[in-house]
Design an enzyme around this catalytic site. Structure first.
Site, PDB file in Angstrom:
ATOM      1  CB  THR A 185      -0.903   0.037   1.245  1.00 30.31           C
ATOM      2  OG1 THR A 185      -0.070  -0.129   2.403  1.00 30.31           O
ATOM      3  CG2 THR A 185      -1.941  -1.069   1.208  1.00 30.31           C
ATOM      4  N   GLY A 201       0.348  -5.941   5.776  1.00 27.04           N
ATOM      5  CA  GLY A 201      -0.197  -7.255   6.117  1.00 27.04           C
ATOM      6  C   GLY A 201      -0.130  -7.553   7.603  1.00 27.04           C
ATOM      7  CD  GLU A 203      -3.653  -4.962  10.990  1.00 26.70           C
ATOM      8  OE1 GLU A 203      -3.213  -4.553   9.907  1.00 26.70           O
ATOM      9  OE2 GLU A 203      -3.179  -4.584  12.084  1.00 26.70           O
ATOM     10  CD1 TRP A 253       1.707  -0.019   8.581  1.00 27.94           C
ATOM     11  CD2 TRP A 253       0.275  -0.277   6.888  1.00 27.94           C
ATOM     12  NE1 TRP A 253       0.906  -1.094   8.863  1.00 27.94           N
ATOM     13  CE2 TRP A 253       0.020  -1.273   7.840  1.00 27.94           C
ATOM     14  CE3 TRP A 253      -0.501  -0.221   5.722  1.00 27.94           C
ATOM     15  CZ2 TRP A 253      -0.982  -2.226   7.679  1.00 27.94           C
ATOM     16  CZ3 TRP A 253      -1.497  -1.176   5.560  1.00 27.94           C
ATOM     17  CH2 TRP A 253      -1.728  -2.165   6.529  1.00 27.94           C
ATOM     18  CG  ASN A 271      -0.062  -3.931  13.996  1.00 25.89           C
ATOM     19  OD1 ASN A 271      -0.326  -3.360  12.952  1.00 25.89           O
ATOM     20  ND2 ASN A 271      -0.283  -5.226  14.164  1.00 25.89           N
ATOM     21  CG  ASP A 314      -3.610  -1.739  15.150  1.00 23.33           C
ATOM     22  OD1 ASP A 314      -2.582  -2.099  14.528  1.00 23.33           O
ATOM     23  OD2 ASP A 314      -4.660  -1.399  14.585  1.00 23.33           O
ATOM     24  NE  ARG A 341      -2.034   3.339  13.144  1.00 20.65           N
ATOM     25  CZ  ARG A 341      -2.433   2.183  12.630  1.00 20.65           C
ATOM     26  NH1 ARG A 341      -2.732   1.159  13.430  1.00 20.65           N
ATOM     27  NH2 ARG A 341      -2.538   2.026  11.339  1.00 20.65           N
TER      28      ARG A 341
END
Ligand SMILES: [Cu+2]
Length: 687
Positions: A185, A201, A203, A253, A271, A314, A341
């Protein structure tokens, strides 16, 4: 041959040898390399503007005095590419020599005349629409260019090179398989003959990595795994004798940054996996949620800094790292920053990964079953979002790093941030970072999850209970002190959208998920200009010049995670522009509830579907009055569907494998929750 002539030949040979000695290798694309090494002017040739990811344009035709006159120069629709509820448009267009290149959430690429918006060529990716391992919206965060080629990653885990003139494929290289849980991405980075690509990926129980490919051929030159194998550096931060690190996530990411003087490439990681279950992975779990420096040519490890130890929230470092030079206590320093985050900006010395301003390890609350880390890093300075959840009836509320087990605990920030994937521009004029943030608590709970290749592997949930308030912040952070200079509270979540860019004209341009595109005074934050684009304005804008005219461009196509209005438009603005605003699109939600595409032609709702225990799949459906929905529990735990606030229908709690049918007779919009797991919800629209 005379003596003099022979002597001059020898001298020429010597000169060639000297040249070879001082120019170690011929740069494959000296012009692009040169553009990448300084702040962008006329052209914008890489996702972050240049190798630093500062997104700082040196153009100043548009400035604080005349920005009010800015109007649309052109608006082009990208032929329906990437339009729909499953897509996000998060890419920055690139511009070179008056031609613009933009990629959509379906990995389709368009070349446009940057002055007029006319489409020059199209590349339709034809990617498999059945890719089942996309985490968070079908999205592509942008392109790179060099050697006459455009580079990008696809959701099918291939890196692709197109001829910039024609859009024809030059090479395609799979760096993994989507069937194994891997997607791409992030926008890659091109420099000096190499293409650097991250992979997503986190997750799906994957092993993160940075891959460097040969720009000419696509051949993989090196890859560096973000998770250590047995015996490798960092393997002592995973339980000995286990292979949990092989599916521990730590994906990339976003676009790396590169310092050519130091010869280092930098990036941040996501994460730990499984996201919410740390019970089997005792230890700090390197290199999850970390900033990392490698040797750019070889991929050799140089330093790392972990933002969150043993992550169970996460808390990806998903925003691109930013390189900047500064003066602290009278000394010139080479800095690197990343907005996590967690809501903090992490500011380090990029030569060695040590904090530049100060980051303190502090004891944090413990949950022995989660094997929580004893301490976590707290940067000096200010967070850009609240770090405690507002209490809500029926839920325990906690602050950042509050642990949880199987009883849900609301924590702010959630795994949406703070700052999610959106970039943080940096202006050398103000010395400020411009940081978008999300304010939205998540209800964290752990459950057991079994790893299956290519299936979701998250081990819990962080859904926001229906009714949770959601908003955002946009903050100028002083790079010298890590403190807030000014802050705007925004009606909608930013940080996973609401991208921005800063200019030498003293302006910050930023989008809003409600379609507005804003120009702010970079020093004071004062809003100087506002324009309604008609679509979710979530992508980061860029600035360029054609024939002496400065343009600001933003791709507006909405964002699946924001719930902003989707579309396929690219808007360019200039002082000579004539186009006025469009009607406002439907605004994104400000209160949590079911999101995503609305399914039709559905008669079954699977509870615990798609290997996500706490889910209703599909989460939103549209049916005709008088038809029935069959709620089937395909999860491992007992679940139910109970009308929320209006109506009194209830499936009761259904054990695994059982189903109950509910008939909807009256038109209306119905929400429902799972009573044992009130953060699970769905929506039925009856017509
Ligand atoms: Cu349930």
């Amino acid at each position: 041959m005379g003596w003099d002539h022979r002597r001059s030949l020898a001298a020429s040979a010597m000169l060639v040898l000297l040249l070879l000695a001082f120019v170690p290798a011929w740069a494959a694309d000296p012009e692009i390399d040169r553009l990448l090494r300084s702040s962008p002017g006329k052209d914008w040739v890489t996702n972050g503007g240049d190798l630093t990811n500062q997104r700082y344009s040196t153009l100043k035709q548009i400035d604080t005095t005349n920005v009010k006159q800015l109007k649309g120069a052109w608006m082009t629709r990208l032929k329906g590419s990437g339009v729909g509820g499953k897509y996000s448009l998060e890419a920055s267009p690139l511009v070179k020599d008056g031609i613009m290149y933009v990629i959509t959430g379906n990995d389709d690429v368009f070349a446009l005349n940057a002055k007029t918006g006319e489409i020059l060529w199209e590349y339709w990716s034809g990617i498999d629409q059945k890719i089942s391992t996309v985490c968070c919206g079908w999205v592509n965060r942008g392109l790179a260019m060099g050697e006459g080629l455009l580079f990008f990653g696809q959701l099918d885990a291939q890196v692709v090179a197109l001829d910039m003139k024609t859009g024809k494929v030059k090479w395609k290289m799979p760096i993994e398989r989507w069937e194994n849980g891997y997607t791409i991405t992030s926008a890659p980075l091109y420099y000096d003959g190499l293409v650097y690509s991250g992979i997503s990926g986190g997750e799906f129980g994957v092993r993160g990595r940075l891959t460097a490919l040969d720009a000419k051929t696509g051949e993989i030159r090196w890859r560096w795994y973000t998770l250590p194998g047995p015996g490798e550096f960092g393997s002592d931060t995973w339980p000995p004798g286990t292979d949990h690190s092989m599916r521990g996530g730590a994906t990339i990411w976003n676009t790396p940054a590169l310092d050519p003087q130091l010869g280092l490439v930098y990036f941040a990681t996501g994460n730990c996996g499984p996201d919410y279950d740390g019970s089997m992975r005792e230890g700090d779990n390197l290199f999850c949620a970390s900033m990392v420096a490698l040797k750019a040519k070889t991929g050799e490890y140089v330093w790392h800094f972990q933002q969150v130890h043993h992550d169970i929230w996460d808390y990806d470092a998903a925003s691109p790292v930013v390189l900047f030079d500064t003066v602290i206590d009278g000394k010139p320093r080479k800095g690197i920053a990343e907005a996590g985050r967690t809501g903090w900006v992490y500011i380090l010395d990029r030569t060695n990964g040590k904090p530049l301003i100060g980051i303190e390890e502090r004891p944090v609350p413990q949950e022995p079953r989660q094997k929580t880390a004893k301490t976590q890093p707290y940067p000096k300075g200010d967070a850009t979002v609240p770090q405690c959840a507002e209490p809500m009836q029926g839920f325990k509320a906690g602050c950042i790093f509050e642990p949880f087990w199987e009883t849900p605990v609301m924590v702010q920030p959630s795994g949406l941030g703070g700052t999610n994937w959106s970039p943080i521009p940096y202006s050398p004029d103000t010395g400020y970072f411009y940081v978008p943030g999300t304010v939205r608590a998540g209800s964290f709970a752990r459950f057991g999850d079994t790893f299956k290749l290519g299936q979701r592997y998250v081990g819990g949930t962080q859904a926001a209970p229906i009714g949770t308030q959601m908003s955002g912040t946009f903050t100028a952070i002083d790079s010298r002190t890590n403190t807030i200079v000014w802050q705007h509270k925004t009606p909608y979540r930013l940080g996973g959208g609401g991208g921005s860019t800063v200019t030498a004209g003293g302006l910050v341009f930023r989008g809003e998920p409600d379609g507005n595109f804003l120009g702010l005074d970079a020093k004071t934050g004062q809003e100087l200009w506002r324009f309604q684009t008609g679509f979710g304005a979530d992508a980061p804008p860029v600035v360029y010049e054609v024939d002496g005219e400065q343009f600001v461009v933003i791709a507006t196509g909405g964002n699946q995670l924001q719930g902003s209005a989707y579309g396929d438009a690219v808007w360019a603005f200039s002082l000579k522009g004539q186009l006025g605003p469009l009607w406002p699109p439907p605004p994104p939600p400000t209160v949590a509830g079911p999101l995503g595409p609305i399914a039709t032609g559905v008669d079954t709702i699977r509870m615990g579907g798609n290997n996500v225990e706490y889910s209703f799949v599909p989460g939103r459906v549209r049916i005709k009055a008088g038809s029935a929905l069959n709620f089937t529990n395909v999860g491992d735990l007992p679940h139910g569907a109970t009308a929320w606030q209006q109506g009194d229908w209830d499936t009761g709690v259904l054990p695994k494998g059982q189903a109950k049918s509910i008939t909807f007779t009256k038109p209306g919009v119905y929400y429902y929750i799972c009573t044992p797991h009130p953060w699970m919800y769905g929506q039925v629209i009856v017509e």
